[in-house]
Design an enzyme around this catalytic site. Structure first.
Site, PDB file in Angstrom:
ATOM      1  CG  HIS A   1      -2.018  -1.032   1.135  1.00  0.00           C
ATOM      2  ND1 HIS A   1      -2.766  -1.390   2.235  1.00  0.00           N
ATOM      3  CD2 HIS A   1      -2.449  -1.828   0.125  1.00  0.00           C
ATOM      4  CE1 HIS A   1      -3.615  -2.344   1.905  1.00  0.00           C
ATOM      5  NE2 HIS A   1      -3.443  -2.627   0.623  1.00  0.00           N
TER       6      HIS A   1
ATOM      7  CG  HIS B   1      -8.183  -0.637  -0.245  1.00  0.00           C
ATOM      8  ND1 HIS B   1      -9.211  -1.323   0.373  1.00  0.00           N
ATOM      9  CD2 HIS B   1      -7.085  -1.416  -0.079  1.00  0.00           C
ATOM     10  CE1 HIS B   1      -8.762  -2.446   0.884  1.00  0.00           C
ATOM     11  NE2 HIS B   1      -7.473  -2.534   0.613  1.00  0.00           N
TER      12      HIS B   1
ATOM     13  CE1 TYR C   1     -11.919  -4.141   3.306  1.00  0.00           C
ATOM     14  CE2 TYR C   1     -11.345  -1.857   3.752  1.00  0.00           C
ATOM     15  CZ  TYR C   1     -10.997  -3.197   3.721  1.00  0.00           C
ATOM     16  OH  TYR C   1      -9.742  -3.589   4.103  1.00  0.00           O
TER      17      TYR C   1
ATOM     18  CG  ASP D   1      -5.302 -10.273  -0.043  1.00  0.00           C
ATOM     19  OD1 ASP D   1      -5.454  -9.312  -0.825  1.00  0.00           O
ATOM     20  OD2 ASP D   1      -4.574 -10.213   0.964  1.00  0.00           O
TER      21      ASP D   1
ATOM     22  CD  GLU E   1      -7.690  -3.403  -2.875  1.00  0.00           C
ATOM     23  OE1 GLU E   1      -6.510  -3.002  -2.908  1.00  0.00           O
ATOM     24  OE2 GLU E   1      -8.075  -4.359  -2.177  1.00  0.00           O
TER      25      GLU E   1
END
Length: 266
Positions: free
Chosen positions: A19, A97, A99, A164, A228
């Site tokens: 990140h 990013h 949610y 992920d 993302e």
């Protein structure tokens, strides 16, 4: 990079850069202003921040538009146009990013949401020890990565640790395509992600740990799904992955658009 070695900050497990590092672009205050009907954010990352070469100037322009189709579908489009320049050659991989829990932020986990990832080229396989891409792209068909209006709970148990992972899509700069779509369990509310990024990373909130959010809601594991749009992780070190290097004086330009769709009553 151009004959010089740069060590980026190791902010994840003391062995991985994630990140953008300890500071990155997500933990700073951006300048903002209204430009016409748009909202513009600007930030300059100083040379050497988290180990990156060069002073990076970033602009994100946010626009919103709404339309309906046949009086039944109402759509709101949130578009992010990202641009960057640097005075030294440097890696650049910008994303957004958020949610999502299409059943409501306080409804518990998001595993009843229905997820589609448009299968263009497959998914990036990951090294289970480093969680970094191996460099291989495998077909989704016949695997729990074949997400096609799928209830997430029905497939995630076959993915150790949860999703992920990055999926490869047929996009390139200036050519925006649908990448993924997430819907409420009753199908009434949907968000579609469109982008000209090479990949879409799906993260199922595996490390959410019970922090309190809006209205006191507790966000436990899997309380939100992140979609993302981005370049492939670690592309700078894997031959054959899309270019992630921005040369000094050149301009980085990418788009991410979120289409918010609701079913309207007749």
């Amino acid at each position: 990079m151009e004959g010089n070695e740069y060590q980026l900050s190791l902010n994840s497990n003391n062995d991985t850069h994630l990140h953008g590092g300890f500071v990155g672009l997500s933990k700073v205050v951006w300048e903002s202003k209204i430009v016409g009907d748009n909202l513009e954010f600007r930030y300059t990352q100083a040379d050497g921040t988290d180990g990156y070469p060069g002073s990076l100037d970033v602009t994100v322009t946010v626009s919103i538009r709404t339309k309906s189709s046949g009086g039944r579908i109402k759509g709101t489009f949130l578009s992010l146009n990202m641009a960057a320049t640097c005075d030294k050659t440097t890696p650049v991989n910008l994303t957004f990013h958020p949610y999502f829990n299409m059943d409501g932020h306080g409804s518990g986990n998001a595993l009843d949401n229905k997820l589609t990832v448009f299968d263009y080229s497959g998914y990036l396989t990951m090294d289970p020890e480093t969680t970094l891409p191996t460099g291989k792209i495998e077909p989704c068909k016949g695997t729990p990565f074949n997400l096609d209006i799928s209830r997430i709970a029905d497939l995630i148990t076959d993915v150790p640790g949860g999703y992920d992972h990055t999926f490869a899509i047929c996009a390139h700069e200036g050519f925006v395509v649908p990448a993924a779509e997430i819907a409420s369990k009753d199908g009434k509310f949907r968000i579609r992600v469109l982008t000209d990024q090479p990949g879409i990373h799906v993260y199922s909130g595996n490390y959410l740990d019970g922090k309190k959010g809006k209205d006191g809601a507790v966000y436990d594991r899997h309380s939100g799904i992140a979609l993302e749009a981005q370049n492939f992780p670690n592309a700078v070190n894997i031959p054959g992955f899309p270019n992630s290097i921005l040369a000094a004086g050149e301009e980085y330009k990418r788009n991410i658009t979120f289409s918010f769709l609701t079913q309207m009553q007749k």
